[in-house]
Design a protein around this motif. Sequence first.
Motif, PDB file in Angstrom:
ATOM      1  N   ASN A 178       0.841  -1.187   0.000  1.00  0.00           N
ATOM      2  CA  ASN A 178       0.000   0.000   0.000  1.00  0.00           C
ATOM      3  C   ASN A 178       0.880   1.242   0.000  1.00  0.00           C
ATOM      4  O   ASN A 178       1.998   1.223   0.525  1.00  0.00           O
ATOM      5  N   PHE A 179       0.381   2.310  -0.585  1.00  0.00           N
ATOM      6  CA  PHE A 179       1.107   3.578  -0.525  1.00  0.00           C
ATOM      7  C   PHE A 179       1.126   4.043   0.920  1.00  0.00           C
ATOM      8  O   PHE A 179       0.083   4.122   1.573  1.00  0.00           O
ATOM      9  N   LYS A 180       2.308   4.344   1.440  1.00  0.00           N
ATOM     10  CA  LYS A 180       2.455   4.746   2.841  1.00  0.00           C
ATOM     11  C   LYS A 180       2.562   6.271   2.905  1.00  0.00           C
ATOM     12  O   LYS A 180       3.623   6.843   2.672  1.00  0.00           O
ATOM     13  N   ALA A 181       1.439   6.907   3.207  1.00  0.00           N
ATOM     14  CA  ALA A 181       1.351   8.366   3.157  1.00  0.00           C
ATOM     15  C   ALA A 181       1.772   9.014   4.474  1.00  0.00           C
ATOM     16  O   ALA A 181       1.530   8.465   5.559  1.00  0.00           O
ATOM     17  N   ASP A 182       2.383  10.172   4.346  1.00  0.00           N
ATOM     18  CA  ASP A 182       2.593  11.034   5.513  1.00  0.00           C
ATOM     19  C   ASP A 182       1.372  11.926   5.720  1.00  0.00           C
ATOM     20  O   ASP A 182       1.073  12.334   6.841  1.00  0.00           O
ATOM     21  N   TYR A 183       0.699  12.221   4.613  1.00  0.00           N
ATOM     22  CA  TYR A 183      -0.521  13.026   4.633  1.00  0.00           C
ATOM     23  C   TYR A 183      -1.531  12.399   3.678  1.00  0.00           C
ATOM     24  O   TYR A 183      -1.164  11.915   2.602  1.00  0.00           O
ATOM     25  N   THR A 184      -2.797  12.428   4.064  1.00  0.00           N
ATOM     26  CA  THR A 184      -3.874  12.056   3.156  1.00  0.00           C
ATOM     27  C   THR A 184      -4.837  13.229   3.058  1.00  0.00           C
ATOM     28  O   THR A 184      -5.351  13.702   4.081  1.00  0.00           O
ATOM     29  N   VAL A 185      -5.063  13.706   1.838  1.00  0.00           N
ATOM     30  CA  VAL A 185      -6.065  14.748   1.595  1.00  0.00           C
ATOM     31  C   VAL A 185      -7.279  14.040   1.011  1.00  0.00           C
ATOM     32  O   VAL A 185      -7.263  13.618  -0.147  1.00  0.00           O
ATOM     33  N   THR A 186      -8.303  13.852   1.826  1.00  0.00           N
ATOM     34  CA  THR A 186      -9.479  13.112   1.362  1.00  0.00           C
ATOM     35  C   THR A 186     -10.526  14.099   0.854  1.00  0.00           C
ATOM     36  O   THR A 186     -10.624  15.226   1.345  1.00  0.00           O
ATOM     37  N   MET A 187     -11.298  13.691  -0.123  1.00  0.00           N
ATOM     38  CA  MET A 187     -12.124  14.619  -0.875  1.00  0.00           C
ATOM     39  C   MET A 187     -13.561  14.703  -0.363  1.00  0.00           C
ATOM     40  O   MET A 187     -14.264  13.693  -0.295  1.00  0.00           O
ATOM     41  N   GLY A 188     -13.973  15.897   0.002  1.00  0.00           N
ATOM     42  CA  GLY A 188     -15.361  16.164   0.357  1.00  0.00           C
ATOM     43  C   GLY A 188     -15.736  15.816   1.774  1.00  0.00           C
ATOM     44  O   GLY A 188     -16.381  16.602   2.471  1.00  0.00           O
ATOM     45  N   ALA A 189     -15.353  14.624   2.211  1.00  0.00           N
ATOM     46  CA  ALA A 189     -15.733  14.165   3.549  1.00  0.00           C
ATOM     47  C   ALA A 189     -14.820  13.025   3.975  1.00  0.00           C
ATOM     48  O   ALA A 189     -14.149  12.398   3.153  1.00  0.00           O
TER      49      ALA A 189
END
Length: 484
Positions: A178-189
């Motif tokens: 899986n992509f191991k993110a430092d940040y996740t910008v999730t869309m709308g909600a």
Amino acid sequence: MKAIYKDSTIVEREAKLKYSIPEYIMMENAAAAMHNLIDEITAQMGLFGDAKILLVCGSGNNGGDGYALARRLHGLYKVSVISVAEPRAFEAMQQIRMVQALGIEVTSILNSSLIRLSDMIVSGANIIVDCIYGTGFHGPMDENVEKLLKLLNASSAIRIACDVPSGIDKNGHCSDVNFKADYTVTMGALKSALFTDAAKDYVGKISVANLGISAKDFEKCGPADFYLIEKSDIKLPLRKKRSTHKGSFGHTLVISGEKSGAAIMAASAAMNFGSGLTSILKTSQSNLEQFKISPELMITQKYPAKTTSLVIGPGLGLFDQTIYNDFTAWFSSAKNPACVLDADMFSYENIGSLLAQINAVEGARIVLTPHLQECKNLLSNLGMATISDFIDQFKNIVLVVKSANTKIFTNKGVYFCSDGVQSLSKGGSGDVLAGMIAALLSQGYSALDAAITGVEAHALAALTFGAEDYSLTPSKLLEEISRM
């Protein structure tokens, strides 16, 4: 408290119809949110305008978000793009045409060797943005994408995921890679997929991108499935009235058993979290004499007359008939009785009849605090398949399931606490939580309010020591709780 959705695409679709918002507006706002985050990160790094940004785009609208971001960043940063598949979504096709018109090179994973891709990733990318799948992943993962993700994760760059890190499906199940993110910008909600225990190692810090309407208006388009607890939801038991006495804040009783240290920790937590009086009940199997006990805690061999809440289970061992009779007699006769059941109680073979009895008491406030395995044991003991079955049968009980993301289940809804950290993985942490919740019950809180405040305060207290701290102990946790 923020709304969380199992499937936000339904709500997004309704928002588009209700507010006449075209897809490209949402895509532009998604790209703008990621752009703002990149500006903040590069400013902190001292690389504003000079950073190398690598975007990895898929074929759907998640890839379209990435192409829109590449267009916005072009001329401000050194931008490169990897495509894992030809765009299929209409908006993604529109966006890649604009990217190509700007002269931004798009490198296809299909036409490049891993060595070439590795060079692009390793040779100085400061920030990598994953726009491959988003909520659209349903597995199995393409072999080439899996190899690419391994390269991305091995990079020292800061990693940002668009919507949901690639490899995590809409139910929060994770792939082998899986992509191991430092940040996740999730869309709308917020999506529930981001808050499974498995996903916690991959999502990093989560933020929500405004897609063109406020969160308040977005939430009008569909009911939330869950709620995320925030720091602002804590209701600390502050003593605002001046004319009070110790009896004004209740009397918490903790039942001690074979491992009485657990009862002492729970009682100490209750005292530190506002209980006016706190007693430990010495039973026939107690080993209290082995411990040096704070004089603040009282030792008793019978239920104090004005007991307002009770903790039973930590270190208890055998739940014998005498303990059962005393507990049920007190619970049935007390006015608005309150209790926290923990630990050994979930292995008690007659837990079903006990819960049915106390659940039927008018005005009862009951909180159960099992960890994941204890919850499985409880459901198995009751012959139930799901937690929903439990809540349907025991409507007056609040179930707190302790895990990487602790969840609070009630007949009014489900509440997530994502602030818990791995430093809490230490014996006695759960005993502290049980005592905190009981203290709030003693002070008149509803079962749900006690659970929400107790769980979040417990998590935030641990967070002050750091997520990776290995030396956090219950006594240190108690000290921090007393400073909140």
